[in-house]
Design a protein around this motif. Structure first.
Motif, PDB file in Angstrom:
ATOM      1  N   THR A 229       0.821  -1.208   0.000  1.00 13.43           N
ATOM      2  CA  THR A 229       0.000   0.000   0.000  1.00 13.43           C
ATOM      3  C   THR A 229       0.854   1.257   0.000  1.00 13.43           C
ATOM      4  OG1 THR A 229      -1.754  -1.185   1.193  1.00 13.43           O
ATOM      5  CG2 THR A 229      -1.846   1.222   1.217  1.00 13.43           C
TER       6      THR A 229
ATOM      7  N   GLU B 123      -8.006   8.316   4.172  1.00 15.01           N
ATOM      8  CA  GLU B 123      -9.017   7.380   3.703  1.00 15.01           C
ATOM      9  C   GLU B 123      -8.437   5.972   3.538  1.00 15.01           C
ATOM     10  OE1 GLU B 123     -11.604   8.695   0.675  1.00 15.01           O
ATOM     11  OE2 GLU B 123     -12.052  10.576   1.697  1.00 15.01           O
ATOM     12  N   THR B 124      -7.159   5.868   3.178  1.00 15.62           N
ATOM     13  CA  THR B 124      -6.522   4.555   3.077  1.00 15.62           C
ATOM     14  C   THR B 124      -6.422   3.903   4.453  1.00 15.62           C
ATOM     15  OG1 THR B 124      -5.220   5.227   1.145  1.00 15.62           O
ATOM     16  CG2 THR B 124      -4.429   3.331   2.387  1.00 15.62           C
TER      17      THR B 124
ATOM     18  N   VAL C 114      -9.861   2.636   5.499  1.00 20.64           N
ATOM     19  CA  VAL C 114     -10.199   1.350   4.891  1.00 20.64           C
ATOM     20  C   VAL C 114      -9.426   0.224   5.571  1.00 20.64           C
ATOM     21  CG1 VAL C 114      -9.985  -0.020   2.779  1.00 20.64           C
ATOM     22  CG2 VAL C 114     -10.893   2.293   2.676  1.00 20.64           C
TER      23      VAL C 114
ATOM     24  N   HIS D 273     -14.877   1.574   6.074  1.00 18.94           N
ATOM     25  CA  HIS D 273     -15.134   1.901   4.678  1.00 18.94           C
ATOM     26  C   HIS D 273     -16.225   2.950   4.512  1.00 18.94           C
ATOM     27  CE1 HIS D 273     -13.465  -2.130   4.940  1.00 18.94           C
ATOM     28  NE2 HIS D 273     -12.983  -1.967   3.737  1.00 18.94           N
TER      29      HIS D 273
ATOM     30  N   ILE E 211     -15.255   6.858   3.736  1.00 20.05           N
ATOM     31  CA  ILE E 211     -14.461   7.323   2.606  1.00 20.05           C
ATOM     32  C   ILE E 211     -15.363   7.978   1.569  1.00 20.05           C
ATOM     33  CG2 ILE E 211     -12.789   5.494   3.006  1.00 20.05           C
ATOM     34  CD1 ILE E 211     -13.772   4.152   0.429  1.00 20.05           C
TER      35      ILE E 211
ATOM     36  N   ASN F 167     -13.682   5.257  -3.820  1.00 20.18           N
ATOM     37  CA  ASN F 167     -12.639   4.245  -3.948  1.00 20.18           C
ATOM     38  C   ASN F 167     -11.404   4.783  -4.661  1.00 20.18           C
ATOM     39  OD1 ASN F 167     -14.135   2.274  -2.659  1.00 20.18           O
ATOM     40  ND2 ASN F 167     -15.054   1.521  -4.549  1.00 20.18           N
TER      41      ASN F 167
ATOM     42  N   VAL G 189      -8.362   5.970  -2.415  1.00 14.72           N
ATOM     43  CA  VAL G 189      -7.753   4.983  -1.524  1.00 14.72           C
ATOM     44  C   VAL G 189      -6.592   4.304  -2.245  1.00 14.72           C
ATOM     45  CG1 VAL G 189      -8.105   2.836  -0.249  1.00 14.72           C
ATOM     46  CG2 VAL G 189      -9.910   4.563  -0.319  1.00 14.72           C
TER      47      VAL G 189
ATOM     48  N   ASN H 294      -6.590  -0.131  -3.330  1.00 14.28           N
ATOM     49  CA  ASN H 294      -7.958  -0.385  -2.891  1.00 14.28           C
ATOM     50  C   ASN H 294      -8.311  -1.858  -2.640  1.00 14.28           C
ATOM     51  OD1 ASN H 294     -10.725   0.453  -2.357  1.00 14.28           O
ATOM     52  ND2 ASN H 294     -11.217  -0.517  -4.302  1.00 14.28           N
TER      53      ASN H 294
ATOM     54  N   TRP I 130      -8.936  -3.795   0.857  1.00 13.91           N
ATOM     55  CA  TRP I 130     -10.108  -3.833   1.732  1.00 13.91           C
ATOM     56  C   TRP I 130     -10.394  -5.262   2.163  1.00 13.91           C
ATOM     57  CZ3 TRP I 130     -14.273  -6.895   0.755  1.00 13.91           C
ATOM     58  CH2 TRP I 130     -14.458  -7.349  -0.552  1.00 13.91           C
TER      59      TRP I 130
END
Length: 387
Positions: free
Chosen positions: A124, A148-149, A152, A157, A160, A163, A166, A169, A172
């Motif tokens: 990530t 927001e990352t 998640v 979730h 946010i 998508n 993030v 993504n 998740w």
């Protein structure tokens, strides 16, 4: 072999490793097969991972093929994530008795977090920095992307905005999986403390959570811990838990699993792909869970299948596939960055199939390196620390 509480001795014992889990295979004759993993389950994980990689490649590069497409066609290949959840839940049976016998939450959860999160965090962070280098990929500021990352990653979730804001993504899945593990522990721990002694008391916690997950999805909730992502995980994971309990309680025998469920799968998988009516989650995913994923998992417990796929190489490829799932988005983002060059873009669109296969090869080569130089030393360190 240790008996399950209530006097029922399971026909085989599962040893949990991570969401790409290991298990010991015991044949009906009582002979343990040398490989500590179920090769057919490994094939399912590898195949699902490859299809998801193809799905995201076509989805983001908007490449179309003549006969089959992994994105934008009748069947949504993103549903294969449910298979990962189901396999993870299916292999958790042995932990029910451990929780009843006083397994601490700390000991239970640390191993899972230590073996899942390092690769997730690294992939990530890599995706985030690649994205920052091409700021046009995010409509939000880097600070918002980080917030927001992390949200998640914590399973939040519902807070946010999109998508698209993030990093990496698809991760998740891992955050929801960890919440499923937590729910699994406390649901069975709570039922044990209540000293529920009904004959089928072990089925109540997962059934209640499946019901809650379906309500979350059908009511289109979008709150932390109660949204489409968590709902999908709750339903599929605990469907796997119930399946594992049924098999281990000897309700089914391995002798007739293979022919019966091969037939069921053959009769149901075609409409799952081609009926236009199977378009929303409640229909498509439940159909896949009940009629496709369940038979496939049960086939994996057939003694001839266990013996046939008792190959150590499959286990290694399955472990590498987890890395492939984690790193395929940042690698694809690099490819998209290079598409600003007309020659590169022209090659991708004129040779879509070759490009997609090349992408798959690159992802697996990179993933094998991260497995060799990151996960293996990490696993060794965890064992030395006694976690």
């Amino acid at each position: 072999m240790k008996e399950f509480k209530g006097g029922v001795s399971p026909p085989f014992v599962f040893l949990f490793r991570s969401d790409w889990v290991e298990n010991v295979n015991i044949t009906d004759s009582g002979k343990q097969i040398t490989n500590s993993r179920n090769g057919f389950l490994d094939i399912l994980k590898i195949g699902a991972t490859v299809l998801i990689l193809f799905h995201h490649f076509q989805q983001d590069l908007d490449i179309r093929f003549k006969y089959i497409n992994f994105s934008g066609d009748t069947f949504y290949f993103g549903r294969l994530v449910e298979l990962f959840f189901m396999i993870s839940g299916f292999l958790m049976f042995n932990y029910i008795s451990k929780i009843e016998n006083g397994l601490s939450f700390k000991k239970y959860i640390i191993k899972r977090v230590l073996r899942l999160m390092p690769i997730v965090i690294i992939s990530t962070v890599v995706d985030f920095f690649i994205s920052v280098l091409n700021s046009s990929m995010f409509s939000e500021r880097p600070v918002n992307v980080i917030f927001e990352t992390v949200s998640v990653a914590l399973g939040l979730h519902g807070i946010i905005s999109s998508n698209e804001t993030v990093a990496n993504n698809p991760m998740w899945y891992v955050s929801v999986l960890i919440w499923c593990y937590i729910l699994f522990f406390f649901s069975f721990s709570f039922s044990t403390r209540l000293k529920i002694k009904m004959k089928f008391n072990h089925f109540f916690p997962p059934l209640l959570i499946i019901f809650a997950g379906m309500i979350i999805i059908q009511s289109k909730c979008d709150y932390p811990f109660a949204n489409e992502y968590t709902g999908r995980g709750y339903v599929a994971f605990f469907a796997g838990v119930i399946l594992g309990m049924i098999v281990n309680k000897n309700t089914l025998t391995k002798k007739w699993m293979l022919p019966v469920f091969v037939s069921v799968t053959a009769l149901t998988i075609i409409p799952a792909f081609y009926f236009p009516g199977l378009s929303n989650w409640s229909v498509t995913s439940l159909y896949m869970i009940i009629f496709c994923f369940t038979p496939l998992i049960l086939i994996s417990q057939s003694e001839p299948v266990i013996k046939l796929f008792d190959k150590p190489l499959l286990g290694t490829l399955a472990k590498i596939s987890f890395h492939a799932y984690c790193f395929h988005i940042p690698i694809k983002r690099v490819i998209i960055n290079y598409m600003r060059y007309d020659v590169f873009k022209s090659f991708i669109f004129c040779n879509g199939l070759i490009a997609m296969i090349g992408y798959l090869v690159i992802v697996y080569i990179f993933s094998s390196l991260t497995y060799q130089f990151i996960e293996k030393p990490l696993v060794k360190w965890i064992k030395e620390k006694g976690c």
